[in-house]
Design a protein around this motif. Structure first.
Motif, PDB file in Angstrom:
ATOM      1  N   ARG A 115       0.835  -1.208   0.000  1.00  0.00           N
ATOM      2  CA  ARG A 115       0.000   0.000   0.000  1.00  0.00           C
ATOM      3  C   ARG A 115       0.873   1.262   0.000  1.00  0.00           C
ATOM      4  O   ARG A 115       0.616   2.201  -0.756  1.00  0.00           O
ATOM      5  CB  ARG A 115      -0.940   0.004   1.200  1.00  0.00           C
ATOM      6  CG  ARG A 115      -1.858   1.217   1.261  1.00  0.00           C
ATOM      7  CD  ARG A 115      -2.803   1.115   2.449  1.00  0.00           C
ATOM      8  NE  ARG A 115      -3.709  -0.008   2.299  1.00  0.00           N
ATOM      9  CZ  ARG A 115      -4.850   0.047   1.632  1.00  0.00           C
ATOM     10  NH1 ARG A 115      -5.206   1.194   1.035  1.00  0.00           N
ATOM     11  NH2 ARG A 115      -5.630  -0.995   1.540  1.00  0.00           N
ATOM     12  N   ALA A 116       1.903   1.275   0.830  1.00  0.00           N
ATOM     13  CA  ALA A 116       2.786   2.440   0.892  1.00  0.00           C
ATOM     14  C   ALA A 116       3.550   2.611  -0.416  1.00  0.00           C
ATOM     15  O   ALA A 116       3.744   3.737  -0.888  1.00  0.00           O
ATOM     16  CB  ALA A 116       3.774   2.285   2.049  1.00  0.00           C
ATOM     17  N   ARG A 117       3.963   1.497  -1.021  1.00  0.00           N
ATOM     18  CA  ARG A 117       4.730   1.555  -2.267  1.00  0.00           C
ATOM     19  C   ARG A 117       3.862   2.107  -3.405  1.00  0.00           C
ATOM     20  O   ARG A 117       4.294   2.949  -4.193  1.00  0.00           O
ATOM     21  CB  ARG A 117       5.238   0.154  -2.598  1.00  0.00           C
ATOM     22  CG  ARG A 117       6.356   0.090  -3.577  1.00  0.00           C
ATOM     23  CD  ARG A 117       7.123  -1.221  -3.504  1.00  0.00           C
ATOM     24  NE  ARG A 117       6.275  -2.392  -3.410  1.00  0.00           N
ATOM     25  CZ  ARG A 117       6.199  -3.175  -2.324  1.00  0.00           C
ATOM     26  NH1 ARG A 117       6.919  -2.886  -1.246  1.00  0.00           N
ATOM     27  NH2 ARG A 117       5.415  -4.231  -2.307  1.00  0.00           N
ATOM     28  N   VAL A 118       2.628   1.639  -3.479  1.00  0.00           N
ATOM     29  CA  VAL A 118       1.704   2.113  -4.525  1.00  0.00           C
ATOM     30  C   VAL A 118       1.405   3.594  -4.324  1.00  0.00           C
ATOM     31  O   VAL A 118       1.395   4.384  -5.276  1.00  0.00           O
ATOM     32  CB  VAL A 118       0.414   1.270  -4.516  1.00  0.00           C
ATOM     33  CG1 VAL A 118      -0.675   1.943  -5.361  1.00  0.00           C
ATOM     34  CG2 VAL A 118       0.697  -0.133  -5.043  1.00  0.00           C
ATOM     35  N   GLY A 119       1.157   3.992  -3.067  1.00  0.00           N
ATOM     36  CA  GLY A 119       0.875   5.400  -2.792  1.00  0.00           C
ATOM     37  C   GLY A 119       2.028   6.306  -3.158  1.00  0.00           C
ATOM     38  O   GLY A 119       1.831   7.391  -3.720  1.00  0.00           O
ATOM     39  N   ALA A 120       3.255   5.859  -2.867  1.00  0.00           N
ATOM     40  CA  ALA A 120       4.432   6.668  -3.192  1.00  0.00           C
ATOM     41  C   ALA A 120       4.604   6.807  -4.694  1.00  0.00           C
ATOM     42  O   ALA A 120       4.959   7.885  -5.202  1.00  0.00           O
ATOM     43  CB  ALA A 120       5.674   6.042  -2.571  1.00  0.00           C
ATOM     44  N   ALA A 121       4.334   5.725  -5.455  1.00  0.00           N
ATOM     45  CA  ALA A 121       4.464   5.778  -6.910  1.00  0.00           C
ATOM     46  C   ALA A 121       3.427   6.719  -7.529  1.00  0.00           C
ATOM     47  O   ALA A 121       3.731   7.489  -8.443  1.00  0.00           O
ATOM     48  CB  ALA A 121       4.330   4.372  -7.503  1.00  0.00           C
ATOM     49  N   LEU A 122       2.203   6.663  -7.037  1.00  0.00           N
ATOM     50  CA  LEU A 122       1.162   7.565  -7.525  1.00  0.00           C
ATOM     51  C   LEU A 122       1.516   9.019  -7.238  1.00  0.00           C
ATOM     52  O   LEU A 122       1.332   9.897  -8.089  1.00  0.00           O
ATOM     53  CB  LEU A 122      -0.182   7.221  -6.876  1.00  0.00           C
ATOM     54  CG  LEU A 122      -0.856   5.937  -7.340  1.00  0.00           C
ATOM     55  CD1 LEU A 122      -1.967   5.542  -6.376  1.00  0.00           C
ATOM     56  CD2 LEU A 122      -1.409   6.101  -8.757  1.00  0.00           C
ATOM     57  N   ASP A 123       2.015   9.266  -6.050  1.00  0.00           N
ATOM     58  CA  ASP A 123       2.386  10.628  -5.682  1.00  0.00           C
ATOM     59  C   ASP A 123       3.531  11.141  -6.558  1.00  0.00           C
ATOM     60  O   ASP A 123       3.536  12.312  -6.950  1.00  0.00           O
ATOM     61  CB  ASP A 123       2.788  10.664  -4.207  1.00  0.00           C
ATOM     62  CG  ASP A 123       3.140  12.070  -3.743  1.00  0.00           C
ATOM     63  OD1 ASP A 123       2.253  12.946  -3.768  1.00  0.00           O
ATOM     64  OD2 ASP A 123       4.303  12.291  -3.375  1.00  0.00           O
TER      65      ASP A 123
END
Length: 312
Positions: A115-123
């Motif tokens: 979840r954190a990895r996906v959020g960081a990539a989107l950001d």
């Protein structure tokens, strides 16, 4: 250090046609932002597909991160992020869920931090606000951003981008340039394919030029531009008189218009102030005078005798 990418006589020939890639020998230094430049149809995407192990070469060899491809794909690809020929997305899933599926397919990805990895990539690609929207509702530029986010889910030694600014507005193009520079600063080698000379010149440290499946040249961007001659530009309402004076001083005129004269640079040792004085003394009303450095476009035209899309 070993090159991030190295090919020797790499060739791809499809049945019944000329080679799509013809004896390509390419060296991409570790840590470079490497621009792979050429008109549409010049063989760039075919080369990238061979480098990523998606298609077999007809002849020659390719090494990526020190391993032969496609034989070493299982070892190499976990260290490579790629966006090739546009992203393959599930239109019925949201942008976030598309990235979750991509991350889930990576055997090296820790599900506890997904979840954190996906959020960081989107950001990182500016899609946080649109993360819940279905991908089929995304614009072309947003889809490109999502594809780039998928390539950045994990830290990568090599990032391979095929026309990453396709469909982006000028603001989006600037953001991608900034992101590429940040990745290079972090130590990632970036291999950037494009047909936009201006984009390559602004962001890349090295460049290779392809045309009709063959390599025309490669090397540091600054060296290639320096190898092409600049131009002398005189802005004046008296172009005919200006051209006459310049010719009298041994300057070769290349172009004239209603308000300017463009010429080859003066010979070495010529004092530009004296040349400007000669124009004014002859009654030429000089509104602008100077030597412009050669650009990557000038170098390309000098090498191939032709140009291609430089503005998008």
């Amino acid at each position: 250090m070993a090159p991030a990418i190295e090919t020797r006589d790499l060739t791809k020939r499809y049945r019944g046609g000329r080679p799509a890639v013809d004896r390509l020998s390419l060296t991409v230094p570790e840590g470079a932002v490497f621009g792979f430049l050429g008109p549409n149809g010049s063989g760039k995407t075919t080369t990238i597909r061979m480098l990523m192990g998606l298609i077999e070469p007809t002849a020659g060899t390719a090494q990526v991160l020190g391993r032969p491809m496609p034989r070493g794909a299982r070892t190499v690809l976990p260290h490579v992020g790629a966006l090739i020929e546009g992203p393959a997305l599930y239109g019925f899933l949201s942008g976030r869920d598309n990235l979750v599926r991509v991350d889930s397919a990576d055997p090296t990805a820790d599900p506890r931090t997904r979840r954190a990895r996906v959020g960081a990539a989107l950001d990182r690609v500016g899609l946080t606000a649109a993360a819940a929207k279905k991908a089929k509702a995304y614009s072309l530029g947003m889809k490109q951003r999502l594809g780039l986010a998928a390539a950045l889910l994990q830290p990568r030694r090599l990032l391979v981008l095929d026309e990453p600014t396709n469909g982006l507005d000028p603001q989006g193009m600037r953001e991608i340039r900034t992101l590429v520079r940040e990745l290079a600063t972090d130590g990632t080698t970036v291999f950037l394919s494009s047909h936009l000379l201006d984009e390559i010149e602004q962001v890349c440290t090295h460049v290779a030029v392809m045309a009709q499946g063959r390599l025309i040249t490669q090397g540091p961007v600054a060296e290639l531009a320096a190898g092409a001659r600049g131009k002398l530009v005189v802005t004046t309402p008296d172009p005919a008189d200006a051209a006459r004076v310049l010719k009298e001083h041994g300057i070769t005129i290349t172009e004239t218009s209603d308000d300017a004269v463009v010429a080859e640079p003066p010979p070495p040792g010529t004092e530009l102030a004296d040349l400007n004085t000669a124009l004014v003394t002859a009654g030429v009303r000089v509104r602008g005078f100077g030597v412009e450095r050669a650009s990557l476009e000038d170098a390309f035209v000098a090498l191939t005798g032709e140009g291609f899309d430089v503005a998008g």
